[in-house]
Design an enzyme around this catalytic site. Structure first.
Site, PDB file in Angstrom:
ATOM      1  N   ARG A   1      -0.612   8.742   2.470  1.00  0.00           N
ATOM      2  CA  ARG A   1      -1.993   9.229   2.183  1.00  0.00           C
ATOM      3  C   ARG A   1      -2.524  10.874   2.339  1.00  0.00           C
ATOM      4  NH1 ARG A   1      -5.131   4.779   5.519  1.00  0.00           N
ATOM      5  NH2 ARG A   1      -5.031   2.794   4.233  1.00  0.00           N
TER       6      ARG A   1
ATOM      7  N   ARG B   1      -0.524   8.887   8.938  1.00  0.00           N
ATOM      8  CA  ARG B   1      -0.566   7.136   9.547  1.00  0.00           C
ATOM      9  C   ARG B   1      -0.147   6.910   8.184  1.00  0.00           C
ATOM     10  NH1 ARG B   1      -4.044   2.614   9.269  1.00  0.00           N
ATOM     11  NH2 ARG B   1      -5.212   4.440   8.148  1.00  0.00           N
TER      12      ARG B   1
ATOM     13  N   HIS C   1     -10.962  10.447   7.646  1.00  0.00           N
ATOM     14  CA  HIS C   1     -10.815   8.668   7.903  1.00  0.00           C
ATOM     15  C   HIS C   1      -9.636   7.826   8.716  1.00  0.00           C
ATOM     16  CE1 HIS C   1      -9.929   4.376   6.267  1.00  0.00           C
ATOM     17  NE2 HIS C   1      -8.031   4.353   6.670  1.00  0.00           N
TER      18      HIS C   1
ATOM     19  N   GLU D   1       1.008  -0.948  -0.056  1.00  0.00           N
ATOM     20  CA  GLU D   1       0.285   0.266  -0.250  1.00  0.00           C
ATOM     21  C   GLU D   1       0.793   0.915  -0.116  1.00  0.00           C
ATOM     22  OE1 GLU D   1      -2.451  -0.318   3.400  1.00  0.00           O
ATOM     23  OE2 GLU D   1      -3.796  -2.297   2.652  1.00  0.00           O
TER      24      GLU D   1
ATOM     25  N   HIS E   1      -8.886   9.692   3.869  1.00  0.00           N
ATOM     26  CA  HIS E   1      -8.622   8.978   2.830  1.00  0.00           C
ATOM     27  C   HIS E   1      -8.656   9.330   1.472  1.00  0.00           C
ATOM     28  CE1 HIS E   1      -8.358   4.848   0.900  1.00  0.00           C
ATOM     29  NE2 HIS E   1      -7.638   3.740   1.887  1.00  0.00           N
TER      30      HIS E   1
END
Length: 532
Positions: free
Chosen positions: A284, A380, A345, A113, A238
């Site tokens: 992100r 994060r 998110h 990811e 997100h």
């Protein structure tokens, strides 16, 4: 009604359930959850859980990826501890019955990811959270020492300072007052150890991929109880939630980009190479800001995620839940680009805890999204959240059991809930109006891109709303809607306050009036503590 247990756990995701299953071997556990036990953010997690489990990967690489994503303010000692304890908590999850996806050779299938330099994400198809929740719920329901209280919402923590009605040098948590939603009765839960595992606060924003339960209850209660709160300005958006009038912010997992999906404008132009060398696999915060900028620059309502160049059979097999959900909305992701927008998110700040997940209110612990451990820094890294929750559940359990053996639990008696002269409300429009207003101004003023003026406007509004809610709260009998409104208002104020403190742009906090990163003055955490 008064209830006594050794451990009170508030929340039923991976954090609360992992702790409860370990603690139940040492005492009675009362587990409180405000909807059905499976209704948690964990249940909606699609991508997976990050840990080092291949020969090509190393702890150092996972640590470095986390530090880079965290924009310079991760606590490196915490990062290394969580990463190195990862393999053991994965083993625990497997022992509890979690079934991660394996490839044809019988080896666990690892995906990648955004922000990760290696394939290190264990997953269960594209419903990893649901599989973890299934296994842990089954184990908890079968355990004789765990009593589950569904449809119960915590109102406030009970502390010695609160009972004494003055600040104490050592403030201890004694339990909580909890509303039985169905019965309309407030119960007093007394416990030697109280654990907050109540999740995040996505519902503070108008658009979120969080479940409806994510109203920041734990952060708000801990703040009111006197615990330190840190880094609330870092709300992760997100980048890719399904944009459809009938879809309730359905998340399109980052793993879709991990498997080769490309973000494009309406005309098909790929744009991420203009923003980061990792293109569609950038962290992100960068991807969310890029999408936000593309939408505003070109006047579009969304951008598009394109995985049509991949083999359709592979896409359907790798993402069966996402494929089927898109299909239900008339979209075939093997043939059409998926319209996506960012949505609130994950809360990277929260209740400050130490290495053992204990807050600065004694006997009160916090783990999972409600907690600030120092792992995530300013942003994060994908799939580190489930890992953090599982690691800290183990550490909290060990420390709490040790505390049980050493501490003197001659607590003062906790009084039952007193409604005083409060009456039933006939003006619930006050709740719905304030709820809607908070979520809208938080999205418009305290969202992906901020300015000093927007933050000031948001603070003025939240101060007015807080006064209205406070008056309403004490005049009318509490309901779950009123409790949640009170909590999102508190959390909104904490987010705005921390964002106003940080005079720079770092990670998830991007302020047009302070567009650069200032390591000299701001390579540190923000914090808030209620003054009594």
């Amino acid at each position: 009604m008064k209830l006594q247990s050794d451990f009170l756990v508030i929340g039923s995701g991976i954090a609360g359930l992992s702790f409860a299953l370990q603690a139940a071997a040492h005492g009675k556990v009362a587990l409180v959850t405000k909807r059905e036990i499976t209704e948690s953010a964990t249940n909606y997690a699609q991508g997976g859980i990050a840990t080092v489990s291949s020969k090509e990967d190393t702890f150092d690489a996972h640590v470095q990826d986390t530090l880079v994503a965290g924009a310079g303010i991760c606590h490196e000692d915490v990062v290394r501890m969580v990463v190195e304890e990862g393999p053991q908590v994965i083993a625990n999850l497997i022992d509890w019955g979690v079934q991660f996806t394996k490839n044809d050779g019988g080896v666990y299938d690892l995906t990648r990811e955004g922000g990760h330099s290696q394939r290190r994400i264990l997953h269960a198809e594209d419903i990893t959270g649901r599989e973890i929740e299934r296994a842990l719920v089954a184990a908890a329901q079968a355990h004789e020492n765990i009593t589950i209280y569904e449809h119960h919402i915590a109102i406030d923590l009970v502390t010695e300072s609160k009972l004494a009605k003055k600040p104490l040098e050592v403030n201890r948590c004694l339990g909580a007052h909890v509303l039985d939603i169905n019965a309309g009765v407030v119960k007093t839960f007394r416990a030697n150890i109280t654990l907050l595992a109540s999740g995040g606060a996505g519902k503070v924003y108008l658009y979120t991929c969080n479940p409806d339960v994510a109203t920041g209850d734990g952060v708000a209660m801990a703040y009111r109880a006197g615990a330190t709160i840190r880094n609330m300005e870092f709300m992760q958006f997100h980048p890719t939630t399904l944009y459809h009038p009938h879809a309730k912010s359905f998340l399109i997992s980052e793993a879709v980009r991990g498997e080769g999906a490309i973000l494009r404008r309406r005309d098909g132009t790929a744009f991420m190479e203009r923003y980061h060398q990792l293109k569609d696999l950038a962290p992100r915060d960068i991807v969310a800001r890029a999408i936000d900028n593309e939408m505003k620059t070109h006047g579009d309502d969304c951008v598009y995620l394109d995985i049509t160049h991949k083999d359709p059979e592979y896409v359907r097999g790798r993402f069966p839940n996402i494929y089927q959900t898109c299909l239900e909305y008339g979209l075939d992701m093997t043939k059409e680009m998926i319209p996506v927008v960012p949505a609130a998110h994950y809360l990277c700040g929260g209740v400050a805890v130490d290495f053992n997940a204990e807050t600065d209110v004694k006997h009160l612990y916090a783990i999972g999204e409600v907690a600030f451990t120092g792992l995530h820094g300013g942003n994060r890294l994908a799939s580190n959240s489930l890992l953090e929750a599982a690691v800290y559940a183990g550490r909290a359990f060990k420390h709490a059991v040790q505390t049980l053996g050493e501490a003197n639990f001659s607590h003062p008696d906790i009084p039952v809930w007193d409604s005083g002269t409060a009456t039933n409300s006939d003006e619930m429009v006050v709740v719905s109006q304030n709820w809607d207003e908070i979520r809208r101004f938080m999205w418009n003023y305290v969202g992906i891109v901020r300015t000093d003026k927007r933050l000031e406007r948001a603070m003025r509004r939240i101060e007015l709303i807080q006064k209205e809610i406070d008056e309403y709260y004490w005049n009318f009998i509490v309901t779950s809607d009123l409790i949640e409104l009170r909590n999102i208002a508190t959390v909104a104020e904490l987010i705005v306050s921390c964002a106003m403190q940080r005079k720079e742009s770092r990670g998830l906090n991007y302020n047009l009036d302070h567009p650069t990163t200032d390591d000299v003055n701001w390579k540190r955490d923000t914090f808030l503590k209620k003054q009594f």
